[in-house]
Design an enzyme around this catalytic site. Structure first.
Site, mmCIF file in Angstrom:
data_model
loop_
_atom_site.group_PDB
_atom_site.id
_atom_site.type_symbol
_atom_site.label_atom_id
_atom_site.label_comp_id
_atom_site.label_asym_id
_atom_site.label_seq_id
_atom_site.Cartn_x
_atom_site.Cartn_y
_atom_site.Cartn_z
ATOM 1 N N SER A 106 -9.815 3.056 -5.505
ATOM 2 C CA SER A 106 -9.019 1.907 -5.062
ATOM 3 C C SER A 106 -9.548 1.213 -3.814
ATOM 4 O O SER A 106 -8.986 0.203 -3.391
ATOM 5 C CB SER A 106 -7.568 2.340 -4.818
ATOM 6 O OG SER A 106 -6.909 2.534 -6.044
ATOM 7 N N LYS A 109 -10.056 -2.396 -4.196
ATOM 8 C CA LYS A 109 -8.991 -3.378 -3.947
ATOM 9 C C LYS A 109 -9.257 -4.206 -2.696
ATOM 10 O O LYS A 109 -8.687 -5.290 -2.536
ATOM 11 C CB LYS A 109 -7.639 -2.665 -3.838
ATOM 12 C CG LYS A 109 -7.120 -2.080 -5.160
ATOM 13 C CD LYS A 109 -5.766 -1.434 -4.976
ATOM 14 C CE LYS A 109 -5.146 -0.982 -6.293
ATOM 15 N NZ LYS A 109 -5.744 0.244 -6.830
ATOM 16 N N SER A 164 -1.145 0.940 -3.184
ATOM 17 C CA SER A 164 -2.330 0.855 -4.039
ATOM 18 C C SER A 164 -1.919 0.599 -5.482
ATOM 19 O O SER A 164 -2.484 1.159 -6.428
ATOM 20 C CB SER A 164 -3.162 2.150 -3.944
ATOM 21 O OG SER A 164 -4.490 1.921 -4.335
#
Length: 428
Positions: A106, A109, A164
């Site tokens: 993640s 992101k 997340s």
């Protein structure tokens, strides 16, 4: 709470490589071949890695100039790859397999946010339809978005940064003309940032063949994202309220309550076995089967702002990625000003190109009108437009730009407006 204050930075002159391998290189792209299809990384770094940012950063193993007076690196680091960099000057203080292409989880992101966040005002509303969530990967981290409910863009970004939430990423991607378009734009933005180890397949970082990044690239991406006020505020937010599902109360009236969400960045929020790190202000963590634990953090102490990225520690201790990050931050703050850099974080392509145009001057400001839309997305030091209400406290922006000088050196004249969270926690 004390009033936020601006922190001035002196202009730092960073010399490019012209003589030895210990000097910094000019920002010429030397990318290694694109990765072959794989769902898990190899056990050892490849022989040929990118040399973006300096020849030494393309070498396997630990790169550091541990001369007299420089503190010794932590001996208990187990991460496959890590990097410690000065967020303002771009100096890479030390690194280990900096350009090893690994699954990012993640932390991807950050690139998603840096690409998409400027596109929608935070007050924009969106009603979620089933197709928005249809392709969220099984086992994904979720913030709890419900079909048929309406969310603001502000709500969705809280879900991305704090929890997340892959569901929030997919809703924002659908708003951005779909997953495929978002992936395309993320890859284009990575190229612009010279994050050439990065290949995006899924905007949320979910494990997928060919989806890779590197400690170097994630640090570049974080540095770019932190130029944006909203990015800084979201990534430094510890807790927030998130809209729940609409339900009928006892009187038959439709009501919609909210619930609290907490940032999963343990250096920011703390945990049973790890305290809040002094001066921490973000940025993003991740964890998947293929990537293991990954993390990029930014912190300030005694006027110095550092970025640290750690990818996939071999040690399986709870919160190990944060513990290794904290040790590298500690080393970096002790070594800053004493250690000779082993490389640099290169500027975006457009920053170097713009600085070579007529009208640039030696004060760090470019003359002329230019394309403000492109520069706000790409130029180091440019801040994205947008309000700050509802998330944290940020310091006012006085952004500079990188100016290309003779011999390939860069003059960086910038004030780094990290959130007030740093000011409150960053004092020793």
């Amino acid at each position: 709470m004390p009033a936020p204050k601006k922190t001035s930075r002196r202009a730092l002159l960073v010399a490019s490589a012209v003589v030895s391998s210990l000097a910094l290189t000019v920002p010429v792209s030397h990318a290694a071949p694109k990765p072959t299809p794989s769902t898990s990384p190899s056990a050892t770094p490849p022989a040929n890695m990118s040399t973006v940012g300096g020849e030494r950063l393309g070498q396997a193993g630990t790169q550091a100039n541990l001369a007299s007076g420089v503190p010794v690196l932590p001996k208990d680091l187990t991460a496959r790859s890590w990097i410690v960099a000065d967020a303002e000057s771009g100096d890479v203080l030390a690194a280990h397999n900096a350009h090893w292409r690994l699954p990012p989880a993640s932390t991807m992101k950050m690139l998603f946010a840096d690409t998409v966040l400027p596109k929608f005002p935070k007050s924009t509303k969106h009603k979620v339809v089933p197709s928005d969530l249809a392709d969220v990967g099984s086992g994904s981290s979720l913030v709890g978005i419900k079909e048929g409910e309406t969310y603001s863009v502000h709500d969705l970004w809280l879900g991305v940064f704090l929890r997340s939430g892959n569901d929030a990423v997919h809703v924002l991607s659908k708003m951005n003309d779909g997953i495929d378009n978002t992936v395309k734009e993320m890859n284009e933005h990575a190229e612009e940032l010279q994050a050439l180890d990065t290949n995006v397949v899924s905007p949320d970082g979910y494990d997928a063949p060919h989806q890779v990044s590197s400690a170097y690239d994630l640090t570049l991406i974080a540095r770019s994202g932190l130029q944006k006020k909203d990015f800084r505020e979201y990534c430094s937010t510890v807790t927030a309220k998130f809209p729940g599902a609409t339900a009928k109360n006892k009187k038959g009236k439709s009501v919609r309550d909210s619930f609290e969400i907490q940032n999963t960045n343990r250096l920011l929020a703390g945990d049973s076995d790890i305290p809040v790190y002094q001066g921490i202000a973000g940025v993003k963590n991740g964890n998947t089967t293929n990537a293991g634990a990954t993390f990029t953090g930014v912190a300030e102490r005694n006027g110095k702002v550092l970025l640290v990225t750690v990818m996939n520690p071999e040690k399986s201790e709870h919160n190990e990625v944060y513990k290794e990050t904290a040790r590298l931050f500690d080393w970096g703050f002790q070594a800053a000003g004493k250690v000779q850099p082993v490389g640099e974080l290169v500027p975006p392509r457009s920053a170097a190109q713009a600085s070579s145009q007529p009208g640039a001057n030696d004060s760090g400001e470019a003359g002329g009108a230019g394309d403000s839309g492109k520069s706000s997305k790409a130029a180091v030091g440019a801040a994205a437009a947008g309000g700050s209400s509802g998330v944290g406290v940020a310091i006012g922006i006085t952004g500079g730009v990188l100016v290309l000088l003779a011999a390939g050196a860069f003059l960086i004249n910038r004030r780094w407006p990290l959130p007030d969270l740093v000011r409150r926690r960053g004092r020793s």
